[in-house]
Design a protein around this motif. Structure first.
Motif, PDB file in Angstrom:
ATOM      1  N   THR A 296       1.841  -7.960  -5.159  1.00  0.00           N
ATOM      2  CA  THR A 296       2.998  -8.128  -6.021  1.00  0.00           C
ATOM      3  C   THR A 296       3.650  -9.480  -5.776  1.00  0.00           C
ATOM      4  O   THR A 296       3.529 -10.045  -4.691  1.00  0.00           O
TER       5      THR A 296
ATOM      6  N   ASP B 173       2.622  -5.204 -10.223  1.00  0.00           N
ATOM      7  CA  ASP B 173       1.760  -6.088  -9.449  1.00  0.00           C
ATOM      8  C   ASP B 173       1.786  -7.493 -10.032  1.00  0.00           C
ATOM      9  O   ASP B 173       2.457  -7.765 -11.025  1.00  0.00           O
TER      10      ASP B 173
ATOM     11  N   VAL C  79       5.356   6.048  -9.241  1.00  0.00           N
ATOM     12  CA  VAL C  79       5.016   7.165  -8.359  1.00  0.00           C
ATOM     13  C   VAL C  79       6.260   8.034  -8.206  1.00  0.00           C
ATOM     14  O   VAL C  79       7.335   7.513  -7.897  1.00  0.00           O
TER      15      VAL C  79
ATOM     16  N   PHE D 170      -2.040  -2.892  -3.979  1.00  0.00           N
ATOM     17  CA  PHE D 170      -1.986  -3.992  -4.944  1.00  0.00           C
ATOM     18  C   PHE D 170      -1.174  -5.141  -4.373  1.00  0.00           C
ATOM     19  O   PHE D 170      -0.492  -4.999  -3.366  1.00  0.00           O
TER      20      PHE D 170
ATOM     21  N   ARG E 123       9.037   2.537  -8.902  1.00  0.00           N
ATOM     22  CA  ARG E 123       8.401   1.740  -9.957  1.00  0.00           C
ATOM     23  C   ARG E 123       8.245   0.314  -9.445  1.00  0.00           C
ATOM     24  O   ARG E 123       9.228  -0.361  -9.152  1.00  0.00           O
TER      25      ARG E 123
ATOM     26  N   TYR F 135       3.192   0.320 -11.683  1.00  0.00           N
ATOM     27  CA  TYR F 135       2.832   1.547 -10.981  1.00  0.00           C
ATOM     28  C   TYR F 135       4.088   2.395 -10.830  1.00  0.00           C
ATOM     29  O   TYR F 135       5.113   1.914 -10.348  1.00  0.00           O
TER      30      TYR F 135
ATOM     31  N   ASN G  67       0.607  -5.244 -14.185  1.00  0.00           N
ATOM     32  CA  ASN G  67       0.462  -3.785 -14.230  1.00  0.00           C
ATOM     33  C   ASN G  67       1.663  -3.142 -13.555  1.00  0.00           C
ATOM     34  O   ASN G  67       2.181  -3.658 -12.573  1.00  0.00           O
TER      35      ASN G  67
ATOM     36  N   ARG H 299       0.865  -1.188   0.000  1.00  0.00           N
ATOM     37  CA  ARG H 299       0.000   0.000   0.000  1.00  0.00           C
ATOM     38  C   ARG H 299       0.894   1.229   0.000  1.00  0.00           C
ATOM     39  O   ARG H 299       1.821   1.322   0.803  1.00  0.00           O
TER      40      ARG H 299
ATOM     41  N   LEU I 186      -2.776   3.770  -2.872  1.00  0.00           N
ATOM     42  CA  LEU I 186      -2.619   2.829  -3.970  1.00  0.00           C
ATOM     43  C   LEU I 186      -2.305   1.477  -3.360  1.00  0.00           C
ATOM     44  O   LEU I 186      -1.324   1.335  -2.631  1.00  0.00           O
TER      45      LEU I 186
END
Length: 74
Positions: free
Chosen positions: A18, A44, A52, A16, A41, A50, A48, A4, A14
């Motif tokens: 992983t 998941d 930030v 997910f 970086r 992610y 995908n 998270r 956010l």
């Protein structure tokens, strides 16, 4: 494992799952916080990705690497 990520100036987090290990996630977060990486970086378990910006990170919660139990525990 569950991850998270809290983002500054955003009311939602956010979250997910992983396939990366806790050590891999922690290393990526440490690089982003230290300023050696401009973005965090992570991918998941569905593929995908992610990304930030490091400057926008508020917090990162790394879950445990235990398998989930399905069914009744006796």
């Amino acid at each position: 494992m569950d991850v998270r990520i809290g983002i500054q100036n955003s009311p939602r987090e956010l979250g997910f799952e992983t396939d990366s290990s806790a050590a891999e996630v922690e290393q990526a977060v440490a690089a982003a916080v230290a300023g050696t990486a401009p973005v965090l970086r992570l991918a998941d378990s569905k593929g995908n990705v992610y990304v930030v910006p490091s400057a926008a990170l508020a917090y990162v919660e790394i879950g445990t690497e235990e398998n989930r139990r399905i069914g009744f525990v006796g």
